[in-house]
Design a protein around this motif. Structure first.
Motif, PDB file in Angstrom:
ATOM      1  N   GLY A   1       0.937  -1.186   0.594  1.00  0.00           N
ATOM      2  CA  GLY A   1      -0.122  -0.284   0.453  1.00  0.00           C
ATOM      3  C   GLY A   1       1.057   1.310  -0.445  1.00  0.00           C
ATOM      4  O   GLY A   1       0.878   2.286  -0.761  1.00  0.00           O
ATOM      5  N   ARG A   2       1.949   1.259   0.892  1.00  0.00           N
ATOM      6  CA  ARG A   2       2.608   2.119   1.029  1.00  0.00           C
ATOM      7  C   ARG A   2       3.256   2.648  -0.227  1.00  0.00           C
ATOM      8  O   ARG A   2       3.712   3.811  -1.096  1.00  0.00           O
ATOM      9  CB  ARG A   2       3.875   2.350   2.073  1.00  0.00           C
ATOM     10  CG  ARG A   2       3.188   2.238   3.442  1.00  0.00           C
ATOM     11  CD  ARG A   2       4.311   1.937   4.602  1.00  0.00           C
ATOM     12  NE  ARG A   2       5.482   3.200   4.231  1.00  0.00           N
ATOM     13  CZ  ARG A   2       6.944   3.285   4.383  1.00  0.00           C
ATOM     14  NH1 ARG A   2       6.985   1.464   5.656  1.00  0.00           N
ATOM     15  NH2 ARG A   2       7.641   3.877   4.409  1.00  0.00           N
ATOM     16  N   PHE A   3       4.058   1.288  -0.732  1.00  0.00           N
ATOM     17  CA  PHE A   3       4.852   1.464  -2.306  1.00  0.00           C
ATOM     18  C   PHE A   3       3.844   1.994  -3.583  1.00  0.00           C
ATOM     19  O   PHE A   3       3.819   3.743  -4.403  1.00  0.00           O
ATOM     20  CB  PHE A   3       4.990   0.388  -3.167  1.00  0.00           C
ATOM     21  CG  PHE A   3       5.155   0.135  -4.420  1.00  0.00           C
ATOM     22  CD1 PHE A   3       5.993   1.095  -4.974  1.00  0.00           C
ATOM     23  CD2 PHE A   3       4.430  -0.584  -5.423  1.00  0.00           C
ATOM     24  CE1 PHE A   3       6.964   0.840  -6.274  1.00  0.00           C
ATOM     25  CE2 PHE A   3       5.293  -0.183  -6.665  1.00  0.00           C
ATOM     26  CZ  PHE A   3       6.233   0.547  -7.150  1.00  0.00           C
ATOM     27  N   LEU A   4       2.631   1.729  -3.545  1.00  0.00           N
ATOM     28  CA  LEU A   4       1.230   2.432  -4.738  1.00  0.00           C
ATOM     29  C   LEU A   4       0.583   3.713  -4.061  1.00  0.00           C
ATOM     30  O   LEU A   4       0.495   4.499  -5.222  1.00  0.00           O
ATOM     31  CB  LEU A   4       0.032   1.289  -4.559  1.00  0.00           C
ATOM     32  CG  LEU A   4       0.289  -0.062  -4.914  1.00  0.00           C
ATOM     33  CD1 LEU A   4      -0.829  -0.999  -5.132  1.00  0.00           C
ATOM     34  CD2 LEU A   4       0.483  -0.152  -6.489  1.00  0.00           C
ATOM     35  N   ASP A   5       0.745   4.243  -2.948  1.00  0.00           N
ATOM     36  CA  ASP A   5       0.596   5.173  -2.343  1.00  0.00           C
ATOM     37  C   ASP A   5       1.826   6.345  -2.713  1.00  0.00           C
ATOM     38  O   ASP A   5       1.405   7.273  -2.481  1.00  0.00           O
ATOM     39  CB  ASP A   5       0.295   5.265  -0.954  1.00  0.00           C
ATOM     40  CG  ASP A   5      -0.929   4.469  -0.544  1.00  0.00           C
ATOM     41  OD1 ASP A   5      -2.039   4.333  -1.552  1.00  0.00           O
ATOM     42  OD2 ASP A   5      -1.496   4.470   0.250  1.00  0.00           O
ATOM     43  N   GLY A   6       3.076   5.622  -2.688  1.00  0.00           N
ATOM     44  CA  GLY A   6       3.904   6.718  -3.212  1.00  0.00           C
ATOM     45  C   GLY A   6       4.996   7.055  -2.161  1.00  0.00           C
ATOM     46  O   GLY A   6       5.003   8.221  -2.152  1.00  0.00           O
TER      47      GLY A   6
END
Length: 586
Positions: free
Chosen positions: A99-104
């Motif tokens: 999720g952190r990756f997808l949220d930038g």
């Protein structure tokens, strides 16, 4: 995004400027160019992708071979304020990390090559923003490398599917052949290769024939304060050494794959956190650890290759302070290595023999060890480095060809079936029940060595086995190897290196990282307290070099402390006041 890399370097890492080739590597990465950086351990390879990761839009995906290494680098990155995460089989927060990756919301994402090459991971990357691929320990991609990992070969399709994303391969141990293979396997142009010097001038190299290995290593441990790694060749060997080294009074633990995983993890964690522990381990240990304050590395036997030796010794002195690398070897090491070579695939045998011969040249030389080590990686070096055993105490080199011919003659005339001890008894004329029963006392080689020549027999026996003139048969007897004939006929000389007698060092005499300054010790104590509270190793707070500069400069304000190399903004905010109080009170 900051436009100036140096300002980011100063703000986050606390360094006034780049070191060595870091600027060149970072510049290429920021320009979107594919790059291979060959840099010695301790030269700051991780900074070459960490800094661009902060400056570029998106996440830097770091492919790393070991979970322990990833977690170690994760702690270091978070300590300076970099948003980082690992995506491994032991992480329980994988959904949160995705999720952190997808949220930038990630600057760095560490993964193993096994995961990086899956379709699921590629799908995840497709849905986010990738700024950079960093392939750490890139020599693992090459069959010519000393640590080949097949999963690294599967990375190329992933890299090519993100054609606009730059790729940065990093390694400390790659000869010319391996470097060329890395470029080809990872799709990096030859002009994209940056090779820094391989020299580690702070490491003092020493190589000694085994003569009571445990006693020799006990002496080394007693003489060298600070954390140390002792590499043994077997699991049982690590445990025997750990038990024996307890006599030094230092905390000692063993580490090998046969230990219960919980015990192994606890022993590794204790070593990483310690400021004086010695860990006895198999060679896999250390690749997953970025511990900067290791003061010595000892080998209780021959490493696999010069590349492996360079990597394993490179785990010492990563903080730039003086360190020691001491190798203890025996002729039987070379015999076992040749046996192993005969068991590998035929197409790999020439390369393995070349590696073993290179090791033989390193241990046999009467000249500078560092010169031979650097020449192996294609680097010119001065004739003498001033920081290896041969430069500090030049050995005596003699022509031992005649003694070697006598030794070989004795092996031949006794039937190529007896071990070195018996051969030496025949040569010196020492009568035993076995020599009487075998009728060997009437041989022409009986008693032909006497006087000062007798002290040459053991080193000559080692040298003949190292050169493959003698080999041990399955029953422990010596028999001729392919190099014997030329020596017997006088066509091949045998030069012998006799190391000078060394006085045993007094405890602490050769301290690689001397301590004793009351303020320095008080700062170390505060660091231990903060590290315990934060549940990180002490060096994650500050390296010893930073504490020494604090003790020398005695900064009186936060502004003055900010001028010390290694004190970035995040650490200044978190720990500055605590260390200022210690300085004020001392």
């Amino acid at each position: 995004m900051a436009a100036d890399p140096v300002s980011v370097l100063q703000r986050i890492f606390g360094f006034p400027d780049f070191r060595g080739v870091q600027r060149d590597v970072v510049s290429r990465v920021l320009a979107g160019e594919n790059t291979l950086a060959v840099m010695p351990t301790g030269a700051g390879k991780s900074l070459c992708y960490q800094l661009p990761a902060v400056m570029l839009e998106g996440t830097c995906v770091v492919v790393s071979p070991l979970i322990a290494l990833m977690h170690d680098q994760l702690r270091a990155a978070e300590a300076v304020g970099i948003r980082a995460a690992t995506l491994t089989s032991v992480d329980e927060n994988r959904a949160e990390t995705r999720g952190r990756f997808l949220d930038g919301a990630l600057d760095l994402l560490y993964v193993a090559p096994e995961r990086a090459s899956t379709a699921d991971f590629r799908d995840l990357l497709d849905r986010g923003k990738v700024a950079l691929f960093a392939i750490d320990e890139a020599h693992c991609v090459s069959e010519w490398g000393h640590d080949f990992r097949p999963d690294y070969r599967l990375l190329r399709p992933l890299l090519d599917s993100f054609a606009g994303v730059p790729r940065l391969a990093l390694t400390a141990t790659a000869d010319a052949h391996t470097r060329a293979d890395i470029l080809e396997q990872l799709g990096i142009p030859h002009e994209g290769m940056i090779v820094a010097g391989f020299d580690r001038p702070n490491i003092r190299y020493a190589i000694t024939p085994r003569d009571g290995t445990t006693r020799q290593i006990v002496d080394l441990v007693r003489a060298t304060p600070g954390p140390g790694i002792v590499y043994a060749q077997t699991r049982a060997g690590t445990e025997r050494l750990a038990e024996a080294l307890a006599v030094t009074g230092r905390p000692v633990r063993a580490y090998h794959a046969g230990l219960d995983p919980a015990v192994r993890a606890a022993n590794q964690a204790a070593f990483v956190a310690s400021e004086d522990m010695v860990i006895c381990a198999t060679v896999a240990f250390g690749m997953g650890i970025d511990k900067p304050d290791v003061r010595f590395v000892a080998h209780a036997g021959l490493p696999k290759s010069i590349e492996a030796y360079y990597q394993e010794t490179g785990r010492a002195g990563r903080d730039g302070d003086p360190a020691v690398a001491h190798l203890f070897w025996g002729a039987e090491d070379f015999a076992r290595a040749r046996q192993r070579i005969g068991e590998v695939e035929a197409h790999r045998q020439p390369g393995e023999r070349a590696r073993l011969n290179a090791l033989g040249a390193l241990v046999e030389t009467a000249g500078c060890r560092r010169r031979i080590l650097l020449a192996h990686f294609g680097e010119e070096a001065p004739a003498a480095c001033g920081n290896c055993d041969n430069c500090l105490a030049p050995p005596k080199a003699i022509d031992a060809t005649e003694t070697a011919r006598k030794y070989l003659s004795a092996v031949f005339r006794t039937g190529q079936m007896f071990g070195s001890t018996y051969v030496e008894q025949v040569l010196t004329g020492k009568s035993t029940e076995r020599s009487l029963v075998n009728g060997h006392e009437s041989l022409s080689v009986w008693g032909i060595v006497d006087g000062e020549e007798t002290i040459l027999l053991k080193p000559v026996g080692r040298a003949l086995q190292l050169r493959d003139a003698l080999r041990a048969n399955p029953h422990g007897g010596l028999e001729f190897g392919p190099a014997a004939r030329a020596i017997l006929k006088g066509e091949e000389p045998v030069a012998l290196v006799l190391p000078p007698k060394r006085e045993r060092r007094r405890k602490g005499e050769a301290a690689a990282n001397p301590v004793g300054d009351p303020l320095f010790e008080a700062l170390r104590a505060k660091r231990r307290d903060l590290a315990r509270e934060a549940q990180v190793p002490p060096y994650v707070i500050f390296h010893d070099s930073v504490l020494r500069e604090m003790a020398a400069m005695r900064p009186a304000s936060i502004a003055q402390m900010a001028g010390i190399a290694g004190v970035g903004q995040r650490k200044l905010d978190a720990y500055g006041e605590a260390f200022l109080r210690v300085i004020h009170e001392n």
